[in-house]
Design an enzyme around this catalytic site. Structure first.
Site, mmCIF file in Angstrom:
data_model
loop_
_atom_site.group_PDB
_atom_site.id
_atom_site.type_symbol
_atom_site.label_atom_id
_atom_site.label_comp_id
_atom_site.label_asym_id
_atom_site.label_seq_id
_atom_site.Cartn_x
_atom_site.Cartn_y
_atom_site.Cartn_z
ATOM 1 N N GLU A 1 25.310 19.554 -38.884
ATOM 2 C CA GLU A 1 24.674 19.948 -40.150
ATOM 3 C C GLU A 1 25.676 20.638 -41.075
ATOM 4 O O GLU A 1 25.479 21.774 -41.515
ATOM 5 C CB GLU A 1 23.467 20.854 -39.883
ATOM 6 C CG GLU A 1 22.348 20.139 -39.160
ATOM 7 C CD GLU A 1 21.112 21.000 -38.912
ATOM 8 O OE1 GLU A 1 20.006 20.438 -38.814
ATOM 9 O OE2 GLU A 1 21.251 22.245 -38.838
ATOM 10 N N GLU B 1 18.438 14.555 -34.563
ATOM 11 C CA GLU B 1 17.527 15.682 -34.364
ATOM 12 C C GLU B 1 16.211 15.382 -35.064
ATOM 13 O O GLU B 1 16.198 15.057 -36.246
ATOM 14 C CB GLU B 1 18.082 16.999 -34.931
ATOM 15 C CG GLU B 1 19.198 17.616 -34.139
ATOM 16 C CD GLU B 1 19.590 18.996 -34.654
ATOM 17 O OE1 GLU B 1 18.694 19.727 -35.159
ATOM 18 O OE2 GLU B 1 20.777 19.342 -34.581
#
Length: 471
Positions: free
Chosen positions: A172, A364
């Site tokens: 991320e 995810e």
């Protein structure tokens, strides 16, 4: 009728070293930024590790990984996403030589996965910069970290070149905008960090990521290296043109990271932002050439969507995974206030594929909830997590729709396939897994593992390659 997922689709689950391994000071591991952050991503940090930091023990994956990988294999996992703890390999980050015991642990873990035919999917840096790099260099603000990272990836690429095919550079990476300490190892307080320093740190990470891609392909041309972004699509709150433009602006804040990774250069729209904020990126000779080493695929997390508006009166903060926005009036929310939007995943997949025409990997996606361990009629301890089954089913149906739309999707790994310590809140009561871990936020519990109802559900999804999903 369920949509067809492609042959070879990589079904699996995902964890991060700092949220599950524990053993924070064993076998030569150095401290990481996580070891002094007992309250999660946005919380305060402490001088030293404290007993209330759940991540110091995690779920004891470091000692129990064989038991856990066996359970993943029972579900039929084709891939398992985990991360390497940088400070397990280089305790201070700038060490001359790696820690052999740390390297051996991941050798053993990857061997255990491969024994069951599970492909490791490895994140190189997942929210845990060696603490010494944060304290001594201010993390990625300092260009020297590029060299330390280069040394680190060279070691692990060579070590695991015959065991790991799929790699992600920074978890991320766009989250550094909101959590500079956790995401970028930046020790300067967020409120005191200048935009100049923040975007210079981002530049250093982007250069380091591109260097990693170059080194990876030189060491093993079969390696597939991806970037990883926090995926939160922004819808205009209304059809007012100002809201539409605000949504474009907010999307660009996140997509700029993918643009550089995939296109190999800074997008032109950043020129205006840099000029407006008096940011001057210090480019060293060779940086622009290095950035041309583009990724093989794009991976992302997806938990929720958000709404954007230019109307200051309507802006109110909604809960979210690092990024918060204006709540969507058409959506329900989880126990933690994250808005549930399965169609947003289809939208995100189409958005990214239309923009880049690169393979996509959802690494995810999941539902954090307060699970209740019960004893069923057979006397087995379990969790009846129909809410999780519904959440994952509905999202996977939309992945199938995106594949029908023509999007090239490599695979899907649910977040926290086994219960672990939450990144955002550092709680264990916020559970994601198919496997319940008996550990509580007060530190009590046996650490025993129990299969939830969703365990067999996901096993069937994988076995049927998605045909068991209910539309």
């Amino acid at each position: 009728m369920a949509k067809n997922f492609p042959d070879g689709f990589l079904w699996g689950g995902a964890v991060a070293a700092n949220q599950c391994e524990g053993a924070y000071n064993e076998d030569g591991k150095g401290l990481s930024t996580q070891d002094i952050a007992p309250r999660g991503i946005m919380g305060p940090i402490t001088e030293e590790p404290t007993e209330d930091n759940m991540k110091l023990i995690g779920i004891d994956f470091y000692h129990r990984y064989k038991e856990d990988v066996k359970l993943f294999a029972e579900m039929g996992f084709k891939t398992f996403r985990t991360s390497i703890a940088w400070s397990r390999i280089f305790p201070n980050g700038d060490d001359k030589e790696p820690n052999e015991k740390g390297l051996q642990f991941y050798d053993d873990l990857f061997d255990e996965c491969l024994k069951y035919g599970i492909e490791p999917l490895v994140t190189i840096s997942h929210y845990e910069t060696p603490l010494a790099l944060a304290k001594n260099y201010d993390g990625w603000v300092n260009r020297k970290l590029i060299g330390f990272f280069e040394n680190y990836v060279t070691i692990i690429f060579n070590r695991y070149k015959d065991k790991v095919k799929y790699w992600l550079t920074f978890n991320e990476i766009n989250s550094v905008l909101h959590a500079p300490y956790m995401s970028g190892g930046i020790f300067t307080d967020k409120e005191k960090l200048s935009k100049q320093d923040l975007y210079q740190a981002i530049h250093h990470e982007l250069v380091a990521s591109a260097k990693a891609v170059k080194i990876a392909h030189e060491i093993n041309p079969e390696f597939k290296v991806g970037c990883m972004i926090l995926g939160v699509p922004n819808y205009p709150l209304t059809s007012h043109p100002s809201d539409v433009l605000e949504a474009v602006k907010q999307d660009r804040e996140n997509l700029y990271f993918a643009d550089v990774h995939v296109r190999g250069a800074y997008p032109k729209y950043m020129d205006r932002y840099f000029k407006a904020n008096n940011i001057k990126i210090q480019m060293e000779p060779g940086d622009e050439e290095i950035l041309k080493n583009t990724v093989d695929f794009i991976s992302f997390s997806y938990y929720m969507s958000s709404c954007a508006t230019a109307d200051e009166e309507k802006k109110k903060t909604g809960a979210g995974n690092i990024i918060s926005g204006v709540p969507n009036p058409y959506l329900e929310a989880s126990e933690w206030g994250w808005q549930i939007d399965p169609q947003g995943l289809r939208y995100m997949l189409n958005l990214l594929y239309d923009r880049y025409q690169k393979p996509l990997f959802i690494v995810e996606n999941g539902l954090g909830a307060k699970d209740e361990l019960i004893v069923d009629e057979k006397g087995n301890k379990t969790v009846i997590d129909d809410y999780r089954i519904k959440y994952l089913n509905d999202h996977l149906v939309q992945v199938g729709e995106a594949i029908e739309d023509g999007v090239e999707v490599m695979g899907y790994t649910t977040w926290g396939c086994i219960d672990l310590v939450s990144a955002s809140t550092a709680e264990l009561r916020k559970r994601y897994g198919f496997i319940y871990v008996d550990r509580n936020d007060d530190g009590t519990g046996t650490l025993e593992r129990y299969k939830k109802k969703s365990f067999d559900w996901y096993k069937e999804v994988i076995a049927t390659n998605g045909k068991s999903l209910v539309e």
